[in-house]
Design a protein around this motif. Structure first.
Motif, mmCIF file in Angstrom:
data_model
loop_
_atom_site.group_PDB
_atom_site.id
_atom_site.type_symbol
_atom_site.label_atom_id
_atom_site.label_comp_id
_atom_site.label_asym_id
_atom_site.label_seq_id
_atom_site.Cartn_x
_atom_site.Cartn_y
_atom_site.Cartn_z
ATOM 1 N N UNK A 54 -3.712 11.828 4.713
ATOM 2 C CA UNK A 54 -3.425 10.036 4.465
ATOM 3 C C UNK A 54 -3.751 9.225 3.093
ATOM 4 N N UNK A 96 1.248 -1.722 0.348
ATOM 5 C CA UNK A 96 0.102 0.203 0.076
ATOM 6 C C UNK A 96 0.644 1.220 -0.087
ATOM 7 N N UNK A 107 -11.125 3.469 6.725
ATOM 8 C CA UNK A 107 -9.682 2.865 7.295
ATOM 9 C C UNK A 107 -8.484 3.456 7.748
ATOM 10 N N UNK A 108 -8.629 4.638 6.943
ATOM 11 C CA UNK A 108 -7.408 5.161 6.689
ATOM 12 C C UNK A 108 -7.128 6.002 7.969
ATOM 13 N N UNK A 132 0.271 4.630 -2.451
ATOM 14 C CA UNK A 132 0.011 6.181 -1.868
ATOM 15 C C UNK A 132 1.294 6.706 -2.978
ATOM 16 N N UNK A 148 -11.251 3.815 -2.075
ATOM 17 C CA UNK A 148 -10.178 4.232 -1.464
ATOM 18 C C UNK A 148 -9.465 2.689 -1.508
ATOM 19 N N UNK A 149 -7.533 3.370 -1.599
ATOM 20 C CA UNK A 149 -6.463 2.168 -2.125
ATOM 21 C C UNK A 149 -6.435 2.238 -2.727
ATOM 22 N N UNK A 151 -17.156 -0.336 3.816
ATOM 23 C CA UNK A 151 -15.822 -0.201 5.054
ATOM 24 C C UNK A 151 -16.051 0.328 5.547
ATOM 25 N N UNK A 194 -4.599 9.319 -0.380
ATOM 26 C CA UNK A 194 -3.920 9.503 -1.462
ATOM 27 C C UNK A 194 -4.592 10.216 -2.703
#
Lengths: 522, 275
Positions: free
Chosen positions: A298, A167, B114-115, A171, A432-433, B111, A300
């Motif tokens: 946090x 990750x 989660x950050x 990121x 997300x991610x 979800x 990206x």
């Protein structure tokens, strides 16, 4: 087996389209764009047929090398480009390696990038339709070139999968890649200058590239046309060796991937204490703001929209270096525009995590205000610094009031408008991610439409202060400048409050439906 | 998670009910004629269900039975096409804010933010509910310790394992001391020690007057853990009542298979036998 894999890829593509009409619209837009670019490129390749062959060789080699480089590098940073046939997914099937390799390689050609590359490679055959020998060489070169692209892409992704999969890498890489992207304009300008100064340098570059894995395949027909048989043989060897080495590297990485379970690169990130949560007052509004502040840093996808901002003055400085320095005055308004618009997809960015807001019955006013607050806490200092800095750079302090007025007006209006838009139009964004640049398939139509309408509305709403600011700066009127500042603050503030109230009303009425919309996209 | 279960501190006691009416105790949750259709597929076809206050209620059903859809509608996450949801007698869909205050929800398949770190996420859930800072901080520490997450309080939730993620989501659902807990598949991917801890917390919670609804397809677990159970399949309610009434002498699993049907007996897959 090979046919199976190809059919699988086609089925995946078709079923993906079947999921929604918007996806079809998106593909149509994408295809239209691709066809446009393709027509121009193929036209160019056909035109090359009538250019003296040494010049044609330079162009084909340079363009071909760039294409190969793109295939090798882009999948590394843009995750989700094509993971439909991720070799990991075949780990439990006893597929022999050789058919698996061939099948996956050919499947890489299915889809828009593969099709475009194939057509372009075939186009080079037209460029080299100057005799039987060059045609044969062009066909061989095209096949080898396409193979270098596809196998190379698979090899780099498979070999670096462990690193790229973590990750942390994704990121940071995703964000870092923006900077060169933003600088493409200045770099091209610089290259243009270089070109004008020394077109003579290009043949040398092309010649050097033609001996490297990037350009060898594309340089093959040129060498044949020039009658350099030894040179042609040399390039053929380099090109074949490249494909063979890449295939071997890929095969090794694939073998490893098939027996090793996917490692998620578990180097857990830690962060001491409560961060922003420890510093805000209690209450849902500030809680939402604190959460957004953490995400701006946090996630990206947020950082992606932030990292563009510092590059902005650099680009402007570059562009306005020899012309009028006053161009720098647009830095603050443009930054305000970007930052104000940045929260227009905030709920879509939350994805299904938004369920927490719904089940906690967060009041619409708190949700809307919290998100705008976080964006404002970041954007207001940036915009003010940009405004002061740009005026200092230009050296006319009388411009400070109008520039500040226009910028803050745009920022406040943008935040207000975004607060309304994100409760009404949920368009697909990277999940997300995912990389900030992974365009969710089929989203092109909806998001372009939303952005177009949103920017249109924003333009109308900020017209007063922008017109005033322009007149004030051009005319040099101090009084008008102060008026602009007042209008920007008052009008922008009113529109922000109005946007928050309307957004809050819509939110309260349809938060479960919003959750359904983001669930449908997840 | 290899060390033995720490002594479990008492969970936050549920806040007293806002309008106690001792004469006729309203059910903690009542579903009246709930319908939901997606396109031309009917997911929930008219479910009526009473969950008595103070019960430990299991909702069981085969995959695709409509459990998650039902629970989503019962917790305000999905608007029903028709029907009503009453939380302690208040209509959830008429006044979501008041009803949701009584509810703690652990949805399945959504979800988390989660950050955030584990501690931040639980704090966030508390602050969103409008709780004051000191209470949130105190309960966050309690929950982290009880759920065995204290060591990972400062780790980002995105780097949690599946079981830890479930636990931190459960903590976020518990922090405002709800009257009614709705947990969709709470034990999925949770290790046995943590699962035992969670069960203990839930039992203590029920003992102090709270109500728990869990969905699961592990019949053994439901039979041991719950006192009431409802069986749904194909979007309809097939049976509901106390566990003993529903299972009627046999095990819950046998009864479930009877009710739901679809069990195949016979010779299938003869070629799979190795002899």
């Amino acid at each position: 087996m090979v046919a199976h894999l190809l059919r699988l890829k086609l089925t995946l593509l078709r079923n993906g389209l079947r999921r929604s009409a918007w996806q079809l619209v998106g593909l149509a837009f994408g295809a239209l764009y691709a066809v446009g670019v393709l027509l121009i490129a193929v036209g160019g390749l056909v035109a090359l047929r009538f250019v003296p062959s040494p010049d044609a060789a330079v162009v084909v080699t340079l363009a071909g090398s760039a294409l190969v480089l793109g295939w090798w590098v882009v999948p590394l940073v843009a995750t989700g480009v094509d993971s439909t046939l991720d070799p990991q997914r075949f780990a439990t099937y006893a597929v022999p390696r050789r058919p698996l390799l061939t099948g996956l390689a050919l499947a890489g050609l299915v889809g828009v990038p593969g099709a475009v590359t194939t057509v372009l490679a075939l186009g080079t055959v037209v460029s080299w339709a100057r005799g039987p020998a060059t045609v044969v060489a062009a066909v061989v070169g095209a096949v080898l070139g396409v193979a270098t692209c596809v196998v190379g892409a698979r090899a780099t992704t498979a070999t670096l999968a462990g690193v790229v999969g973590s990750r942390r890498f994704r990121d940071s890489a995703a964000v870092l890649v923006v900077v060169p992207l933003m600088l493409v304009g200045p770099i091209l300008t610089a290259l243009g200058g270089l070109l004008a100064a020394g077109v003579d340098a290009l043949p040398g570059v092309a010649r050097a590239l033609s001996w490297t894995p990037l350009g060898a395949a594309w340089a093959l027909p040129g060498a044949v046309a020039a009658g350099e048989w030894v040179g042609a043989l040399g390039r053929l060897v380099v090109a074949c060796a490249t494909v063979a080495l890449l295939a071997a590297a890929w095969s090794r990485a694939l073998t490893r991937a098939l027996v090793q379970p996917p490692s998620s690169g578990r180097s857990a990130s830690r962060s001491r204490g409560l961060g922003a949560f420890g510093r805000v007052p209690a209450g849902p509004t500030w809680a939402v703001a604190a959460r957004c502040l953490v995400y701006w840093r946090r996630d990206p996808r947020y950082a992606g929209s932030l990292v563009v901002v510092p590059v902005l003055p650099l680009v402007l400085a570059f562009v306005s270096a020899d012309g009028s320095r006053a161009l720098m005055l647009v830095a603050a308004p443009v930054a305000a525009l970007l930052l104000g618009w940045a929260i227009s997809a905030d709920i879509a960015f939350d994805s299904t995590a938004f369920a927490l807001h719904v089940s906690s019955a967060v009041p619409g006013a708190a949700d809307r205000a919290g998100r705008a607050l976080a964006a404002g806490l970041i954007a207001v200092p940036v915009v003010v610094v940009f405004a002061v800095g740009s005026v200092w750079w230009v050296g006319r302090w009388s411009d400070l009031a109008p520039v500040l007025g226009a910028s803050l007006g745009i920022l406040l209006t943008g935040l207000g408008l975004s607060s309304v838009i994100s409760t009404r139009f949920v368009y697909p964004v990277p999940l997300p991610g995912q990389s900030p640049f992974a365009t969710p398939s089929g989203s092109l139509g909806v998001s372009m439409l939303t952005q177009l309408l949103g920017f249109g509305a924003l333009t109308v709403l900020v017209l007063p202060e922008v017109v005033l600011a322009t007149v004030a700066v051009v005319g040099g009127s101090v009084l008008l400048g102060v008026v602009t500042l007042l209008v920007g603050l008052v009008l922008g503030g009113a529109l922000l409050v109005g946007g928050l109230l309307l957004g809050a009303r819509w939110y309260d009425r349809r938060s479960p439906e919003l959750l359904q919309q983001v669930t449908a996209m997840a | 998670m290899t060390h033995p279960a720490a002594p479990v501190p008492p969970p936050p006691a549920p806040d007293p009910a806002p309008d106690p009416d001792p004469s006729t105790p309203a059910p903690a949750l009542a579903l009246r004629g709930l319908w939901k259709r997606f396109g031309d597929k009917v997911a929930v076809a008219g479910i009526d269900l009473d969950v008595p206050a103070g019960s430990f209620f299991g909702l069981v059903g085969p995959n695709g039975a409509g459990k998650t859809t039902t629970l989503s509608m019962a917790t305000g996450l999905l608007r029903p096409d028709a029907g009503e949801v009453l939380v302690q007698g208040r209509s959830l869909w008429a006044d979501p804010t008041a009803a949701k205050r009584l509810l703690g929800v652990l949805p399945d398949g959504v979800r988390l933010f989660d950050r955030l770190t584990g501690a931040q996420l639980i704090t966030y859930a508390g602050l969103l509910r409008g709780m004051d800072r000191d209470t949130v901080a105190e309960r966050t520490q309690d929950l982290l310790a009880t759920l065995d997450l204290a060591a990972d309080a400062d780790t980002l939730v995105v780097d949690y394992s599946a079981g830890m993620t479930k636990k931190v989501a459960l903590a976020a659902a518990l922090i405002h001391a709800p009257r009614l807990l709705v947990l969709d598949e709470p034990f999925e991917a949770v290790d046995p020690v943590s699962a035992a801890n969670i069960r203990e917390i839930l039992h203590a919670y029920v003992a102090t007057g709270g109500t728990v609804i869990v969905s699961s397809h592990v019949m053994d677990l439901v039979q041991r853990m719950c006192d009431h159970v409802a069986v749904v399949a194909g979007g309809r309610l097939l049976a509901a009542g106390t566990v003993d009434d529903v299972r009627a002498g046999s095990t819950l699993e046998e009864r479930f298979v009877d009710l739901v049907g679809g069990r195949r007996t016979g010779e299938g897959l003869a070629w799979l036998r190795t002899s």
